[in-house]
Design a protein around this motif. Structure first.
Motif, PDB file in Angstrom:
ATOM      1  N   HIS A  93       5.897 -16.018   3.253  1.00 58.45           N
ATOM      2  CA  HIS A  93       6.450 -14.681   3.466  1.00 58.45           C
ATOM      3  C   HIS A  93       6.684 -13.927   2.165  1.00 58.45           C
ATOM      4  O   HIS A  93       6.556 -12.698   2.123  1.00 58.45           O
ATOM      5  N   ARG A  94       7.006 -14.623   1.094  1.00 55.86           N
ATOM      6  CA  ARG A  94       7.199 -13.939  -0.183  1.00 55.86           C
ATOM      7  C   ARG A  94       5.877 -13.341  -0.658  1.00 55.86           C
ATOM      8  O   ARG A  94       5.819 -12.183  -1.080  1.00 55.86           O
ATOM      9  N   LEU A  95       4.821 -14.126  -0.585  1.00 54.21           N
ATOM     10  CA  LEU A  95       3.508 -13.646  -0.987  1.00 54.21           C
ATOM     11  C   LEU A  95       3.082 -12.461  -0.128  1.00 54.21           C
ATOM     12  O   LEU A  95       2.586 -11.450  -0.628  1.00 54.21           O
ATOM     13  N   SER A  96       3.280 -12.586   1.170  1.00 50.79           N
ATOM     14  CA  SER A  96       2.915 -11.512   2.088  1.00 50.79           C
ATOM     15  C   SER A  96       3.662 -10.230   1.761  1.00 50.79           C
ATOM     16  O   SER A  96       3.070  -9.142   1.734  1.00 50.79           O
ATOM     17  N   HIS A  97       4.951 -10.346   1.507  1.00 54.11           N
ATOM     18  CA  HIS A  97       5.756  -9.154   1.240  1.00 54.11           C
ATOM     19  C   HIS A  97       5.306  -8.457  -0.037  1.00 54.11           C
ATOM     20  O   HIS A  97       5.266  -7.219  -0.105  1.00 54.11           O
ATOM     21  N   ARG A  98       4.933  -9.232  -1.039  1.00 56.60           N
ATOM     22  CA  ARG A  98       4.467  -8.620  -2.291  1.00 56.60           C
ATOM     23  C   ARG A  98       3.143  -7.879  -2.069  1.00 56.60           C
ATOM     24  O   ARG A  98       2.931  -6.790  -2.604  1.00 56.60           O
ATOM     25  N   TYR A  99       2.248  -8.473  -1.286  1.00 52.50           N
ATOM     26  CA  TYR A  99       0.992  -7.777  -0.976  1.00 52.50           C
ATOM     27  C   TYR A  99       1.256  -6.495  -0.197  1.00 52.50           C
ATOM     28  O   TYR A  99       0.641  -5.450  -0.453  1.00 52.50           O
ATOM     29  N   LEU A 100       2.147  -6.563   0.785  1.00 54.61           N
ATOM     30  CA  LEU A 100       2.446  -5.370   1.580  1.00 54.61           C
ATOM     31  C   LEU A 100       3.054  -4.272   0.716  1.00 54.61           C
ATOM     32  O   LEU A 100       2.709  -3.092   0.855  1.00 54.61           O
ATOM     33  N   THR A 101       3.962  -4.663  -0.182  1.00 51.35           N
ATOM     34  CA  THR A 101       4.592  -3.672  -1.046  1.00 51.35           C
ATOM     35  C   THR A 101       3.575  -3.025  -1.972  1.00 51.35           C
ATOM     36  O   THR A 101       3.560  -1.798  -2.152  1.00 51.35           O
ATOM     37  N   GLY A 102       2.708  -3.845  -2.575  1.00 54.67           N
ATOM     38  CA  GLY A 102       1.669  -3.296  -3.441  1.00 54.67           C
ATOM     39  C   GLY A 102       0.702  -2.411  -2.681  1.00 54.67           C
ATOM     40  O   GLY A 102       0.265  -1.363  -3.182  1.00 54.67           O
ATOM     41  N   THR A 103       0.361  -2.815  -1.454  1.00 51.99           N
ATOM     42  CA  THR A 103      -0.554  -2.016  -0.643  1.00 51.99           C
ATOM     43  C   THR A 103       0.066  -0.680  -0.263  1.00 51.99           C
ATOM     44  O   THR A 103      -0.607   0.360  -0.256  1.00 51.99           O
ATOM     45  N   LEU A 104       1.350  -0.699   0.068  1.00 51.46           N
ATOM     46  CA  LEU A 104       2.042   0.548   0.400  1.00 51.46           C
ATOM     47  C   LEU A 104       1.931   1.534  -0.754  1.00 51.46           C
ATOM     48  O   LEU A 104       1.690   2.731  -0.554  1.00 51.46           O
ATOM     49  N   ARG A 105       2.087   1.018  -1.980  1.00 48.83           N
ATOM     50  CA  ARG A 105       1.985   1.892  -3.151  1.00 48.83           C
ATOM     51  C   ARG A 105       0.548   2.399  -3.333  1.00 48.83           C
ATOM     52  O   ARG A 105       0.332   3.551  -3.758  1.00 48.83           O
ATOM     53  N   LEU A 106      -0.450   1.581  -2.994  1.00 52.32           N
ATOM     54  CA  LEU A 106      -1.840   2.025  -3.090  1.00 52.32           C
ATOM     55  C   LEU A 106      -2.110   3.230  -2.203  1.00 52.32           C
ATOM     56  O   LEU A 106      -2.904   4.102  -2.562  1.00 52.32           O
ATOM     57  N   THR A 107      -1.456   3.274  -1.039  1.00 48.58           N
ATOM     58  CA  THR A 107      -1.718   4.385  -0.115  1.00 48.58           C
ATOM     59  C   THR A 107      -1.234   5.725  -0.667  1.00 48.58           C
ATOM     60  O   THR A 107      -1.648   6.771  -0.172  1.00 48.58           O
ATOM     61  N   GLN A 108      -0.364   5.672  -1.679  1.00 47.77           N
ATOM     62  CA  GLN A 108       0.116   6.914  -2.274  1.00 47.77           C
ATOM     63  C   GLN A 108      -0.950   7.599  -3.113  1.00 47.77           C
ATOM     64  O   GLN A 108      -0.879   8.813  -3.338  1.00 47.77           O
ATOM     65  N   VAL A 109      -1.912   6.836  -3.616  1.00 48.76           N
ATOM     66  CA  VAL A 109      -2.899   7.417  -4.525  1.00 48.76           C
ATOM     67  C   VAL A 109      -3.628   8.571  -3.853  1.00 48.76           C
ATOM     68  O   VAL A 109      -3.785   9.650  -4.424  1.00 48.76           O
ATOM     69  N   THR A 110      -4.072   8.346  -2.614  1.00 51.73           N
ATOM     70  CA  THR A 110      -4.814   9.382  -1.890  1.00 51.73           C
ATOM     71  C   THR A 110      -4.020   9.971  -0.728  1.00 51.73           C
ATOM     72  O   THR A 110      -4.589  10.652   0.129  1.00 51.73           O
ATOM     73  N   ALA A 111      -2.724   9.718  -0.681  1.00 50.20           N
ATOM     74  CA  ALA A 111      -1.843  10.251   0.374  1.00 50.20           C
ATOM     75  C   ALA A 111      -2.330   9.847   1.764  1.00 50.20           C
ATOM     76  O   ALA A 111      -2.374  10.667   2.686  1.00 50.20           O
ATOM     77  N   ASP A 112      -2.682   8.566   1.915  1.00 52.03           N
ATOM     78  CA  ASP A 112      -3.119   8.054   3.220  1.00 52.03           C
ATOM     79  C   ASP A 112      -1.873   7.684   4.024  1.00 52.03           C
ATOM     80  O   ASP A 112      -1.465   6.526   4.095  1.00 52.03           O
ATOM     81  N   ARG A 113      -1.269   8.687   4.653  1.00 48.99           N
ATOM     82  CA  ARG A 113       0.009   8.484   5.339  1.00 48.99           C
ATOM     83  C   ARG A 113      -0.134   7.586   6.567  1.00 48.99           C
ATOM     84  O   ARG A 113       0.777   6.839   6.906  1.00 48.99           O
ATOM     85  N   MET A 114      -1.269   7.659   7.247  1.00 49.31           N
ATOM     86  CA  MET A 114      -1.433   6.827   8.437  1.00 49.31           C
ATOM     87  C   MET A 114      -1.483   5.348   8.061  1.00 49.31           C
ATOM     88  O   MET A 114      -0.825   4.526   8.702  1.00 49.31           O
ATOM     89  N   PHE A 115      -2.243   5.019   7.018  1.00 52.25           N
ATOM     90  CA  PHE A 115      -2.302   3.607   6.632  1.00 52.25           C
ATOM     91  C   PHE A 115      -0.987   3.163   5.998  1.00 52.25           C
ATOM     92  O   PHE A 115      -0.558   2.022   6.160  1.00 52.25           O
ATOM     93  N   GLY A 116      -0.324   4.051   5.281  1.00 48.62           N
ATOM     94  CA  GLY A 116       0.987   3.711   4.737  1.00 48.62           C
ATOM     95  C   GLY A 116       1.978   3.397   5.838  1.00 48.62           C
ATOM     96  O   GLY A 116       2.756   2.447   5.751  1.00 48.62           O
TER      97      GLY A 116
END
Length: 454
Positions: free
Chosen positions: A228-251
């Motif tokens: 779960h720790r590994l998963s949470h870090r990936y999810l957090t990093g991915t959430l930040r990736l969605t900000q680059v192009t403002a992909d609100r649906m995937f965020g």
């Protein structure tokens, strides 16, 4: 997306006459001598030279190998990094402030060991900070046509999407444990380098979307294996990736995944907050099918918390959205969310709310309608049906249903599926003298022994 270059690291590397590839190799070799598996690449070294953050343990390794090369003691502080003994490691759930920080988090998370399940405690303040940061964020924007040694085209993007589809099929059919390590390798060596390459505006937008899909799948497979720790870090990093192009649906989809994980771990308040954030964050930017998914995740969280009113409202909202699911063109990653999947989410809600008739009805519909290629989902729904039948006093039917789930899912490398089985065994073992219960327990032991042998 720009940061100040790390002048101290650049100067020390120049003094040591070591290249990015040379330093990466020295760091990997040193880690291997200690029995660790460090996946540092020359791309990661370049990011650190460009000013990206670094994990304290990785900084200490770098300081050690450069000390050996220059024959004098260096600390991470000498390389422009905080000393790991003087500064605490960043919090597990810390939300990356910049795009470079997000890349550093994803790069270093990919280097962590993936084969040891871990616990996770996320402070409420960290969850609130991540949600707020994403909600009020403005897009970083791409940097198209920047100078780089590699040029990315749509062919590269299609390759990433094909890989995402392949790994997602493996995940649904065999569980997260089956392809997780291979996916980590692919993400680190094939996907992350593309994000630092040159591309057009159109290609860059598609590339970041595809990369987020792969990163999200990495999080999901880690979650399914119990890390779960590994998963949470990936999810957090991915959430930040969605900000680059403002992909609100995937965020919003990532927020709903975080809600799902918090709910699974019993963090009800966080799960509800994240579920509602997904609904509100995706509103106006998402297709009706996606909004139905987000509302269903909020319903799951409310149900597990015993909030029947909130769960009912969210389920009604999910149904209303799903009625319009065919009125918009959905992204490929949402193709799995059909009526059977919605019934599966609802049967979990009714089970947790102890509404036996509704739980049995929705679970049976989910079992009947779920495509066999979604083997893990089918297993979950069968176990919810079995639990609901047991609550309803139908012991023989419950054991028969659970037996079908075990037989069909005995090849699933999924810690979550095993938890469904364990929970059912705990409940049914109050009838230890019943012959069918004894036979079921033996069936589970046989299935687990086969799984362990693989």
């Amino acid at each position: 997306m720009n940061r100040e270059p790390n002048a101290q690291l650049i100067a020390v590397m120049n003094e040591a006459s070591v290249s990015n590839k040379g330093l990466a190799k020295r760091m990997r070799d040193h880690a291997a001598q200690r029995g660790d598996n460090l996946g540092t690449t020359h791309i990661a070294v370049q990011r650190w030279r460009d000013g990206a953050g670094i994990q304290p343990k990785t900084a200490a390794t770098m300081a050690h190998v450069l000390s050996n090369k220059l024959r004098r003691r260096l600390t991470p502080r000498d390389l422009g990094f905080p000393d790991p003994y003087e500064a605490a490691a960043p919090p597990t759930s810390g939300y990356p402030e910049t795009f470079a920080d997000a890349l550093a988090m994803l790069e270093e998370t990919t280097e962590e060991r993936a084969d040891s399940p871990s616990k996770l405690i996320v402070p409420d303040s960290d969850t609130s900070a991540a949600v707020l940061s994403w909600m009020v964020s403005r897009p970083d924007g791409l940097q198209p046509d920047r100078p780089a040694s590699q040029r990315v085209g749509m062919r590269d993007v299609r390759a990433v999407r094909t890989a995402a589809d392949m790994f997602m099929q493996l995940d649904f059919l065999y569980g997260g444990g089956h392809g997780h390590k291979a996916l980590r390798h692919y993400f680190r060596h094939e996907v992350l380098p593309l994000l630092s390459a040159s591309y057009s505006e159109k290609v860059g937008t598609a590339l970041f979307s595809a990369a987020a899909e792969i990163s999200q799948l990495l999080a999901w497979t880690a979650y399914d294996t119990g890390n779960h720790r590994l998963s949470h870090r990936y999810l957090t990093g991915t959430l930040r990736l969605t900000q680059v192009t403002a992909d609100r649906m995937f965020g919003a989809r990532i927020l709903s995944n975080l809600s799902h994980q918090a709910n699974y771990l019993g963090n009800h308040a966080q799960a509800i907050q994240l579920g509602r954030a997904a609904v509100e964050g995706g509103r106006g930017k998402s297709t009706p099918r996606a909004m139905a998914l987000f509302a269903a995740m909020e319903a799951r969280a409310c149900s597990n918390a015993g909030d029947a009113i909130g769960a009912g409202r969210a389920m009604n909202e999910a149904e209303r959205y799903f009625e319009r699911a065919d009125t918009a063109e959905d992204p490929e990653w949402l193709g799995y969310f059909d009526s059977a999947e919605l019934m599966g989410e609802f049967c979990h809600c009714f089970r947790d709310l102890k509404q036996r008739r509704e739980a049995i009805e929705h679970a049976q519909r989910a079992v009947d309608d779920t495509d066999p290629k979604y083997a893990r989902t089918l297993g979950f729904c069968r176990m919810v049906l079995a639990k609901s039948q047991l609550i309803n006093g139908e012991l023989e039917a419950a054991v028969a249903t659970a037996s079908l789930a075990v037989d069909a899912g005995d090849s699933l490398q999924s810690a979550r599926f095993q938890r469904y089985i364990n929970d059912f065994q705990r409940d049914v073992n109050t009838h230890t003298n019943n012959r069918t219960v004894a036979e079921f327990n033996e069936r589970v032991r046989t299935a687990l022994s086969r799984l362990d042998a693989e």
